[in-house]
Design a protein around this motif. Structure first.
Motif, PDB file in Angstrom:
ATOM      1  N   LEU A   1      12.729   6.165  -0.180  1.00 14.12           N
ATOM      2  CA  LEU A   1      12.444   5.464   1.072  1.00 14.12           C
ATOM      3  C   LEU A   1      12.574   6.399   2.271  1.00 14.12           C
ATOM      4  O   LEU A   1      11.772   6.329   3.213  1.00 14.12           O
ATOM      5  CB  LEU A   1      13.381   4.272   1.240  1.00 14.12           C
ATOM      6  N   SER A   2      13.550   7.262   2.241  1.00 10.62           N
ATOM      7  CA  SER A   2      13.732   8.209   3.347  1.00 10.62           C
ATOM      8  C   SER A   2      12.530   9.135   3.481  1.00 10.62           C
ATOM      9  O   SER A   2      12.085   9.433   4.597  1.00 10.62           O
ATOM     10  CB  SER A   2      15.008   9.039   3.134  1.00 10.62           C
ATOM     11  N   VAL A   3      11.985   9.570   2.344  1.00 10.59           N
ATOM     12  CA  VAL A   3      10.786  10.401   2.379  1.00 10.59           C
ATOM     13  C   VAL A   3       9.632   9.645   3.027  1.00 10.59           C
ATOM     14  O   VAL A   3       8.917  10.169   3.885  1.00 10.59           O
ATOM     15  CB  VAL A   3      10.408  10.867   0.960  1.00 10.59           C
ATOM     16  N   GLY A   4       9.445   8.383   2.620  1.00  5.98           N
ATOM     17  CA  GLY A   4       8.355   7.585   3.175  1.00  5.98           C
ATOM     18  C   GLY A   4       8.525   7.320   4.658  1.00  5.98           C
ATOM     19  O   GLY A   4       7.558   7.395   5.435  1.00  5.98           O
ATOM     20  N   GLN A   5       9.739   7.002   5.081  1.00  2.00           N
ATOM     21  CA  GLN A   5       9.981   6.755   6.501  1.00  2.00           C
ATOM     22  C   GLN A   5       9.731   8.001   7.335  1.00  2.00           C
ATOM     23  O   GLN A   5       9.145   7.927   8.425  1.00  2.00           O
ATOM     24  CB  GLN A   5      11.414   6.249   6.685  1.00  2.00           C
ATOM     25  N   ASP A   6      10.146   9.151   6.827  1.00  2.00           N
ATOM     26  CA  ASP A   6       9.890  10.403   7.545  1.00  2.00           C
ATOM     27  C   ASP A   6       8.391  10.677   7.648  1.00  2.00           C
ATOM     28  O   ASP A   6       7.893  11.113   8.703  1.00  2.00           O
ATOM     29  CB  ASP A   6      10.582  11.570   6.847  1.00  2.00           C
ATOM     30  N   ARG A   7       7.672  10.412   6.570  1.00  3.42           N
ATOM     31  CA  ARG A   7       6.217  10.609   6.597  1.00  3.42           C
ATOM     32  C   ARG A   7       5.561   9.665   7.606  1.00  3.42           C
ATOM     33  O   ARG A   7       4.637  10.068   8.331  1.00  3.42           O
ATOM     34  CB  ARG A   7       5.626  10.348   5.207  1.00  3.42           C
ATOM     35  N   ALA A   8       6.031   8.415   7.642  1.00  2.62           N
ATOM     36  CA  ALA A   8       5.459   7.450   8.582  1.00  2.62           C
ATOM     37  C   ALA A   8       5.674   7.904  10.023  1.00  2.62           C
ATOM     38  O   ALA A   8       4.756   7.838  10.856  1.00  2.62           O
ATOM     39  CB  ALA A   8       6.079   6.071   8.350  1.00  2.62           C
ATOM     40  N   ILE A   9       6.863   8.371  10.324  1.00  6.94           N
ATOM     41  CA  ILE A   9       7.156   8.849  11.683  1.00  6.94           C
ATOM     42  C   ILE A   9       6.294  10.058  12.016  1.00  6.94           C
ATOM     43  O   ILE A   9       5.705  10.146  13.101  1.00  6.94           O
ATOM     44  CB  ILE A   9       8.654   9.182  11.816  1.00  6.94           C
ATOM     45  N   ASP A  10       6.181  10.986  11.071  1.00  3.67           N
ATOM     46  CA  ASP A  10       5.371  12.185  11.294  1.00  3.67           C
ATOM     47  C   ASP A  10       3.908  11.836  11.566  1.00  3.67           C
ATOM     48  O   ASP A  10       3.221  12.549  12.322  1.00  3.67           O
ATOM     49  CB  ASP A  10       5.455  13.122  10.095  1.00  3.67           C
ATOM     50  N   GLN A  11       3.430  10.745  10.952  1.00  3.72           N
ATOM     51  CA  GLN A  11       2.033  10.341  11.117  1.00  3.72           C
ATOM     52  C   GLN A  11       1.846   9.327  12.244  1.00  3.72           C
ATOM     53  O   GLN A  11       0.737   8.821  12.449  1.00  3.72           O
ATOM     54  CB  GLN A  11       1.507   9.755   9.804  1.00  3.72           C
ATOM     55  N   GLY A  12       2.921   9.007  12.949  1.00  2.00           N
ATOM     56  CA  GLY A  12       2.827   8.067  14.061  1.00  2.00           C
ATOM     57  C   GLY A  12       2.646   6.627  13.632  1.00  2.00           C
ATOM     58  O   GLY A  12       2.141   5.799  14.401  1.00  2.00           O
ATOM     59  N   ARG A  13       3.090   6.302  12.425  1.00  2.00           N
ATOM     60  CA  ARG A  13       2.967   4.930  11.916  1.00  2.00           C
ATOM     61  C   ARG A  13       4.252   4.174  12.266  1.00  2.00           C
ATOM     62  O   ARG A  13       5.211   4.162  11.498  1.00  2.00           O
ATOM     63  CB  ARG A  13       2.755   4.949  10.398  1.00  2.00           C
ATOM     64  N   LEU A  14       4.247   3.548  13.408  1.00  3.24           N
ATOM     65  CA  LEU A  14       5.456   2.906  13.920  1.00  3.24           C
ATOM     66  C   LEU A  14       5.412   1.388  13.807  1.00  3.24           C
ATOM     67  O   LEU A  14       6.387   0.722  14.138  1.00  3.24           O
ATOM     68  CB  LEU A  14       5.674   3.322  15.385  1.00  3.24           C
ATOM     69  N   HIS A  15       4.291   0.833  13.383  1.00  4.77           N
ATOM     70  CA  HIS A  15       4.141  -0.616  13.312  1.00  4.77           C
ATOM     71  C   HIS A  15       3.556  -1.019  11.956  1.00  4.77           C
ATOM     72  O   HIS A  15       2.879  -0.240  11.299  1.00  4.77           O
ATOM     73  CB  HIS A  15       3.234  -1.120  14.436  1.00  4.77           C
ATOM     74  N   GLY A  16       3.829  -2.253  11.564  1.00  2.00           N
ATOM     75  CA  GLY A  16       3.235  -2.809  10.354  1.00  2.00           C
ATOM     76  C   GLY A  16       3.924  -2.440   9.070  1.00  2.00           C
ATOM     77  O   GLY A  16       3.378  -2.687   7.984  1.00  2.00           O
ATOM     78  N   LEU A  17       5.123  -1.857   9.160  1.00  5.58           N
ATOM     79  CA  LEU A  17       5.835  -1.425   7.965  1.00  5.58           C
ATOM     80  C   LEU A  17       7.280  -1.897   7.992  1.00  5.58           C
ATOM     81  O   LEU A  17       7.953  -1.770   9.009  1.00  5.58           O
ATOM     82  CB  LEU A  17       5.829   0.099   7.853  1.00  5.58           C
ATOM     83  N   ASP A  18       7.735  -2.435   6.874  1.00  3.16           N
ATOM     84  CA  ASP A  18       9.158  -2.682   6.627  1.00  3.16           C
ATOM     85  C   ASP A  18       9.563  -1.844   5.429  1.00  3.16           C
ATOM     86  O   ASP A  18       8.823  -1.745   4.444  1.00  3.16           O
ATOM     87  CB  ASP A  18       9.428  -4.153   6.283  1.00  3.16           C
ATOM     88  N   TRP A  19      10.747  -1.255   5.492  1.00  2.00           N
ATOM     89  CA  TRP A  19      11.262  -0.437   4.397  1.00  2.00           C
ATOM     90  C   TRP A  19      12.497  -1.128   3.833  1.00  2.00           C
ATOM     91  O   TRP A  19      13.484  -1.315   4.536  1.00  2.00           O
ATOM     92  CB  TRP A  19      11.596   0.961   4.890  1.00  2.00           C
ATOM     93  N   VAL A  20      12.435  -1.524   2.574  1.00  2.00           N
ATOM     94  CA  VAL A  20      13.487  -2.349   1.978  1.00  2.00           C
ATOM     95  C   VAL A  20      14.025  -1.678   0.725  1.00  2.00           C
ATOM     96  O   VAL A  20      13.258  -1.314  -0.177  1.00  2.00           O
ATOM     97  CB  VAL A  20      12.959  -3.754   1.626  1.00  2.00           C
ATOM     98  N   ASN A  21      15.329  -1.514   0.670  1.00  2.00           N
ATOM     99  CA  ASN A  21      15.976  -1.042  -0.547  1.00  2.00           C
ATOM    100  C   ASN A  21      16.225  -2.256  -1.437  1.00  2.00           C
ATOM    101  O   ASN A  21      17.000  -3.145  -1.088  1.00  2.00           O
ATOM    102  CB  ASN A  21      17.290  -0.340  -0.211  1.00  2.00           C
ATOM    103  N   GLY A  22      15.541  -2.320  -2.573  1.00  2.00           N
ATOM    104  CA  GLY A  22      15.657  -3.500  -3.419  1.00  2.00           C
ATOM    105  C   GLY A  22      15.172  -3.235  -4.826  1.00  2.00           C
ATOM    106  O   GLY A  22      14.609  -2.180  -5.134  1.00  2.00           O
ATOM    107  N   ASP A  23      15.389  -4.228  -5.669  1.00  2.00           N
ATOM    108  CA  ASP A  23      15.145  -4.130  -7.106  1.00  2.00           C
ATOM    109  C   ASP A  23      13.931  -4.977  -7.477  1.00  2.00           C
ATOM    110  O   ASP A  23      13.854  -6.159  -7.110  1.00  2.00           O
ATOM    111  CB  ASP A  23      16.394  -4.629  -7.844  1.00  2.00           C
TER     112      ASP A  23
END
Length: 253
Positions: free
Chosen positions: A103-125
Motif C-alpha cells: 500500500l505504501s508503494v501505491g500511495q507514493d506512486r499516486a502522489i508522484d503522479q498527482g492522483r489526489l482524488h478518487g482513491l481510498d487505501w485500505v489495509n484489509g483481508d
C-alpha cells in the motif's frame, strides 16, 4: 499434530505444507520483502506482458463514470490507476491490500503522479472485507487470489460486497498446455526466475514461492467452477498468452 495429519488444518505455501493460520503471515513476509521491486519483477516475470494483460482486464470490465471499484490485493495501484484513467477520474477506487508495504508503494506512486482524488487505501483481508453488503459496482483482483489461504471464502466475500448487477474480474496465472511453451515456461520459471529475483530483489526465496504458488493454482475451468459455487452467474474466462494467465469474469445477478 502435524499439518499432514489433518488436511483441514493445513494448506500450501508454495510446495511446502504449513498450518492454515501460518500462511497469511508467510505471504505477508514475501510481499514485505519484494514490495519495492514488485512492479519491476512483474515486468521480469512476464517479459512486460503483464501490462497488456492488465489493460485487457480493464477493457473487459468496461468501466463507467461514477462507478465504485474495489481492487483487492492491488496495493501498488496498477489496476486502480488504469480504472480512473478510463473513466476520466469520474469514479472511485477502494484499493485493499493485506500488506502495508505494498500500500505504501501505491500511495507514493499516486502522489508522484498527482492522483489526489478518487482513491481510498485500505489495509484489509480478502477473506473478511471491511465493506458493507452490496456496496461496490465492481471487484477486481490481479495476481492476488492465489495467495489467499481460503479462496472460496474470498470469493463469497467478493459476491457479498457487490451490488446486484456487479461485476467480478480476476486476472491470475493459469496452466500452460502447449508442450513446447510449457517446457520453456517451466525452465524459465524454476531455473531462471528465482535467480533473477535474487539479483534484482535480493530475495531468491520469495520468487521461488511465487513460482510454486502459480503451479498450485487451479486451472481455468476449475477456478470458473469455484466462482459458480460462490454464487456468480454468467461465469466466463479468457486464456491469455497460451494459458500463462487467464481472465475470469462473473456477475452478481
Amino acid at each position: 499434530m502435524t499439518p499432514t495429519e489433518n488436511s483441514s488444518d493445513s494448506t500450501h505455501f508454495g510446495f511446502r505444507e504449513v498450518r492454515r493460520e501460518e500462511k497469511a503471515g508467510l505471504v505477508r513476509g514475501v510481499f514485505d520483502s519484494v514490495a519495492g521491486s514488485y512492479d519491476l519483477m512483474n515486468d521480469l516475470m512476464s517479459a512486460g506482458v503483464h501490462r497488456l494483460w492488465k489493460s485487457a482486464m480493464i477493457d473487459w470490465l468496461m468501466p463507467q463514470k461514477g462507478q465504485h471499484l474495489l481492487d483487492v490485493a492491488g496495493g501498488t495501484g496498477d489496476i486502480a490507476f488504469r480504472f480512473l484513467d478510463r473513466v476520466g477520474g469520474e469514479g472511485h477506487v477502494t484499493v485493499l491490500d493485506i500488506n502495508h508495504a505494498m500500500l505504501s508503494v501505491g500511495q507514493d506512486r499516486a502522489i508522484d503522479q498527482g492522483r489526489l482524488h478518487g482513491l481510498d487505501w485500505v489495509n484489509g483481508d480478502a477473506q473478511k472485507l471491511p465493506l458493507t453488503d452490496k456496496s461496490v459496482d465492481a471487484y477486481t483482483i490481479a495476481f492476488g487470489i492465489r495467495n489467499v489461504t481460503d479462496i472460496p471464502l474470498a470469493l463469497r466475500e467478493a459476491y457479498r460486497v457487490l451490488k446486484p448487477g456487479g461485476r467480478f474480474l480476476c486476472l491470475e496465472f493459469s496452466k500452460v498446455e502447449a508442450p513446447l511453451l510449457k517446457q520453456f515456461y517451466d525452465f524459465y520459471s524454476f531455473k531462471l526466475l528465482p535467480e533473477i529475483g535474487g539479483i534484482v530483489a535480493k530475495d531468491k526465496a520469495s520468487y521461488q514461492y511465487l513460482v510454486e504458488s502459480i503451479r498450485l493454482f487451479p486451472d481455468a475451468e476449475n477456478f470458473a467452477e469455484m466462482l459458480r459455487e460462490a454464487g456468480f452467474g454468467q461465469v466466463k474466462y479468457r486464456l491469455l498468452s497460451g494459458g500463462i494467465a487467464a481472465l475470469h469474469s462473473g456477475w452478481r445477478l
